[in-house]
Scaffold this active site. Structure first.
Site, PDB file in Angstrom:
ATOM      1  N   HIS A 154       0.828  -1.214   0.000  1.00 57.71           N
ATOM      2  CA  HIS A 154       0.000   0.000   0.000  1.00 57.71           C
ATOM      3  C   HIS A 154       0.858   1.258   0.000  1.00 57.71           C
ATOM      4  O   HIS A 154       2.058   1.196   0.258  1.00 57.71           O
ATOM      5  CB  HIS A 154      -0.920   0.010   1.225  1.00 57.71           C
ATOM      6  CG  HIS A 154      -0.216  -0.397   2.495  1.00 57.71           C
ATOM      7  ND1 HIS A 154      -0.368  -1.630   3.065  1.00 57.71           N
ATOM      8  CD2 HIS A 154       0.667   0.247   3.288  1.00 57.71           C
ATOM      9  CE1 HIS A 154       0.369  -1.733   4.154  1.00 57.71           C
ATOM     10  NE2 HIS A 154       1.009  -0.588   4.314  1.00 57.71           N
ATOM     11  N   ASP A 198       7.411  -5.734   3.129  1.00 59.91           N
ATOM     12  CA  ASP A 198       6.366  -5.605   4.140  1.00 59.91           C
ATOM     13  C   ASP A 198       5.064  -6.228   3.638  1.00 59.91           C
ATOM     14  O   ASP A 198       4.651  -6.014   2.486  1.00 59.91           O
ATOM     15  CB  ASP A 198       6.159  -4.105   4.420  1.00 59.91           C
ATOM     16  CG  ASP A 198       5.173  -3.873   5.543  1.00 59.91           C
ATOM     17  OD1 ASP A 198       5.438  -4.342   6.654  1.00 59.91           O
ATOM     18  OD2 ASP A 198       4.128  -3.234   5.291  1.00 59.91           O
ATOM     19  N   GLU A 245       7.955 -10.551   4.870  1.00 55.72           N
ATOM     20  CA  GLU A 245       7.394 -10.413   6.216  1.00 55.72           C
ATOM     21  C   GLU A 245       5.982 -11.005   6.226  1.00 55.72           C
ATOM     22  O   GLU A 245       4.988 -10.289   6.185  1.00 55.72           O
ATOM     23  CB  GLU A 245       7.366  -8.920   6.610  1.00 55.72           C
ATOM     24  CG  GLU A 245       6.938  -8.700   8.044  1.00 55.72           C
ATOM     25  CD  GLU A 245       5.564  -8.066   8.203  1.00 55.72           C
ATOM     26  OE1 GLU A 245       5.047  -8.081   9.327  1.00 55.72           O
ATOM     27  OE2 GLU A 245       5.008  -7.556   7.213  1.00 55.72           O
TER      28      GLU A 245
HETATM   29  C1  GLC Z   1       3.652  -4.847   8.652  1.00 53.23           C
HETATM   30  C2  GLC Z   1       4.404  -3.973   9.640  1.00 53.23           C
HETATM   31  C3  GLC Z   1       3.434  -3.316  10.555  1.00 53.23           C
HETATM   32  C4  GLC Z   1       2.485  -2.477   9.735  1.00 53.23           C
HETATM   33  C5  GLC Z   1       1.831  -3.297   8.624  1.00 53.23           C
HETATM   34  C6  GLC Z   1       1.167  -2.426   7.609  1.00 53.23           C
HETATM   35  O1  GLC Z   1       2.996  -5.884   9.279  1.00 53.23           O
HETATM   36  O2  GLC Z   1       5.354  -4.727  10.321  1.00 53.23           O
HETATM   37  O3  GLC Z   1       4.087  -2.526  11.505  1.00 53.23           O
HETATM   38  O4  GLC Z   1       1.502  -1.932  10.558  1.00 53.23           O
HETATM   39  O5  GLC Z   1       2.779  -4.068   7.907  1.00 53.23           O
HETATM   40  O6  GLC Z   1       2.122  -1.808   6.785  1.00 53.23           O
END
Ligand code: GLC
Length: 651
Positions: free
Chosen positions: A184, A284, A326
């Site tokens: 995003h 991310d 992640e």
């Molecule tokens: C990932 C990040 C987290 C964030 C989310 C949205 O999970 O680690 O901190 O809120 O993405 O970008």
């Protein structure tokens, strides 16, 4: 789409037009490009074959790879070659990481170099700088709502400061990790701004809808990520007169990867980070990058295809940059981010060992290892050549994401067990028996789900112990902190400490009065470092000193033995005592037994445990404190102190 011969011919034309010298200077790049070209083409076609502009977009993408290579610094190209010469550079036991917020740790990028000696002293040589690209204050999600992927936020400094820091780090033999927020953008990003102003081309960069028909369909099967602060998956934008998909916060607009232009633009950003000298790129939230009605819109096969495609492209243009996905999802799903089938070990190089991390917390709360052991048949599937980020805490909450069957097989009711876990770690008043001081994050009354916030130290009881001025409890909390760290440091993978934990920072509740943060209690475990407190590391016997020297020693032990490199060389000892987690790391004839007593009582382990998997050693030395043991008879025991751990090597 293009046939193979057309593919070659057109790519050749692009190379010639870019003035590349395929025989000499640029030989390595050109051969990488041709080597990966068919796979890049195949993956691209899997997603976009039916798109009206598929072919032209594909060659635009190849063009992006060439453009990215043309600006790659010679120094970084050399670093790529050096990394390629090593077996797999990132599996090494010589790497130890820390994740930190530049502003909260040192102030800004310019002041970071002064802090490097502190990190080096600790034994950290791999830095994850939490998001530093432009992100609107108050609507930043800790930097994960990016309004400009190429401009360092003024709060941190400039791009030049970042490059200068990277150069200093590389010169010291350190490594750099940054994020790409792939899923995003901030609603202040230029693309979102143009979309809001009515530009159709940019509205197609996002999932935008005139009415609720499709959003309702999505919402029916998509879970809420932040149910308390940002329920639902869509936000009405008045300016645009449309609904826009916002899976995370309402100010984070989901990018639409069905549009190949979005992929290319974001790939260019990825290569841009590669060319800044990033060694490991944290992707991310990759689980979310593809959406489909009727599904949870997480972990979809197209998301994996996109990641594989990105991996191939990175290997062509910035090959020294490894990728970390992640994906904080169910254990089985996490494994898929390493790639499957033809793409085994060819998707993300790293994933977070989120399952083991959560299970460490499970063991600490219950004092038992059963559930953790039930998860191992999944976790051990990690393919050789890939690695884990191992950790006890990070900037996010702890999700109890392991499977229900793992709990049920341990003879517990999954619902009741999770309830116990949430109660154990969240502070609900003085009467509660748990020493942990955390809080529930993102409680969802509809599903009963909740995650846990809190620092390592507070969750290990240090905050309570300090308030009560109870020296015994302080000592026990420190012991727990070190055991938790030891468990993740020796497990196999790249240990990633979270800043502040190395000196036992407890929760910081000041976020409650900051309107840009008060809706998100993850800020309680993201401290602003007070360097006066840090200086107490030098004061013998202080809490800071005891935690810091302990962590430093653990990292030192890890660096001394190459069997701690992640060659997927871990096996679990069978549970002779349910309170003791034990794994063996092996390399050739060498082996080290790592034992952890998760209970608050002395735990005994039969000496047979060391004879079970192979001919047992006669003597063992504990690298943690130098104590030596003669291996006894089967009916005799090794004793571990409450929350004690041992790193035992045969002598
Ligand atoms: C990932 C990040 C987290 C964030 C989310 C949205 O999970 O680690 O901190 O809120 O993405 O970008």
């Amino acid at each position: 789409m293009a046939t193979e011969s057309l593919l070659h011919q057109k790519t050749k034309e692009l190379l010639i037009a870019a003035g590349l010298d395929e025989k000499k200077k640029d030989k390595a790049f050109v051969s990488r490009l041709f080597f990966h070209l068919p796979t890049i083409h195949r993956l691209f076609a899997e997603i976009y074959a039916t798109h009206p502009e598929a072919e032209s977009q594909f060659f635009e993408l190849i063009q992006s790879l060439i453009k990215g290579y043309l600006v790659r610094e010679k120094g970084l190209q050399k670093r790529d070659e050096e990394k390629a010469k090593k077996d797999i550079w990132f599996l090494s036991n010589q790497l130890a990481g820390m994740s930190l917020y530049v502003d909260r740790f040192s102030g800004n990028l310019k002041s970071m170099p002064k802090k490097l000696p502190y990190l080096e002293d600790l034994g950290v040589n791999f830095l994850h700088l939490m998001p530093i690209f432009e992100s609107p204050e108050g609507e930043s999600d800790g930097g994960y709502a990016v309004s400009d992927f190429r401009k360092v936020d003024a709060r941190f400094g400039t791009l030049e400061d970042l490059i200068s820091l990277r150069k200093k780090m590389h010169a010291k033999g350190m490594y750099l990790m940054l994020d790409i927020v792939l899923n995003h953008t901030s609603h202040h990003h230029e693309w979102a701004q143009k979309a809001k102003a009515g530009d159709k081309y940019y509205q197609d960069f996002f999932y935008t809808y005139d009415n609720r028909w499709i959003p309702n369909e999505f919402d029916a099967t998509m879970p809420d990520i932040f149910p308390e602060s940002s329920p639902g998956n869509f936000t009405w934008n008045e300016e645009m007169g449309k609904w826009v998909m916002t899976v995370f916060h309402s100010y984070q607009w989901d990018l639409n990867y069905m549009n190949p232009v979005v992929l290319r633009e974001m790939l260019e950003n990825i290569l841009f980070y590669g060319n800044l000298g990033v060694d490991l790129l944290r992707i991310d939230a990759p689980a979310f990058i593809w959406k489909k009605t009727g599904t949870a819109s997480q972990n979809l096969s197209e998301a994996h295809t996109l990641l594989r495609l990105i991996k191939q492209c990175v290997q062509v243009t910035t090959p020294g940059m490894a990728l970390l996905g992640e994906a904080i999802v169910a254990p089985k799903e996490i494994m898929k981010y390493f790639g499957t089938d033809d793409f085994l070990a060819q998707e993300c190089d790293f994933a977070y060992n989120a399952t083991q991390m959560a299970l460490q917390w499970d063991m600490l709360a219950t004092g038992e290892t059963k559930i953790m052991l039930n998860a191992q048949h999944e976790i051990l599937q990690k393919p050789y050549g890939t690695s884990w980020i191992t950790y006890t805490r990070c900037h996010d909450d702890i999700g109890l994401g392991y499977d229900d069957y793992m709990i049920a097989q341990a003879g517990k009711d999954p619902y009741q067990h999770r309830k116990f876990m949430k109660e154990y770690y969240s502070y609900s008043g003085e009467q509660w028996m748990s020493p942990a001081r955390g809080a529930l994050f993102s409680s969802n009354p509809k599903t009963g789900d909740a995650r846990i916030s809190g620092t390592l130290a507070s969750l290990c009881g240090l905050e309570k112990a300090i308030i009560e001025r109870n020296e015994n409890s302080i000592a026990q909390s420190i012991q727990k902190i070190l055991m938790m760290q030891a468990h993740s440091i020796f497990l196999g993978g790249l240990p990633m400490l979270f800043y502040g934990d190395e000196i036992g920072y407890t929760n910081d509740y000041s976020f409650q009065t900051d309107p840009g943060k008060s809706y998100d209690n993850r800020w309680m475990h993201r401290p602003v470092i007070d360097w006066e407190k840090v200086s107490k590391v030098e004061v013998e016997g202080s809490i800071e000193n005891r935690v810091f020297t302990g962590v430093k020693k653990l990292l030192k032990i890890r660096k001394q033995k190459s069997l701690f490199s992640d060659s997927s060389n871990i096996s679990w000892m069978s549970p002779q005592n349910i309170h003791v987690a034990g794994f063996i790391r092996k390399l050739g004839n060498e082996r080290v037994y790592c034992l952890f007593n998760f209970s608050d009582k002395v735990a005994n382990l039969t000496w047979y445990a060391f004879r079970e998997q192979a001919e047992g050693p006669q003597k063992l030395i504990n690298h943690w404190d130098g104590e030596e043991f003669e291996i006894g008879q089967d009916h005799e025991n090794l004793s571990l102190e409450p929350y004690g751990f041992m790193i035992l090597e045969p002598k």
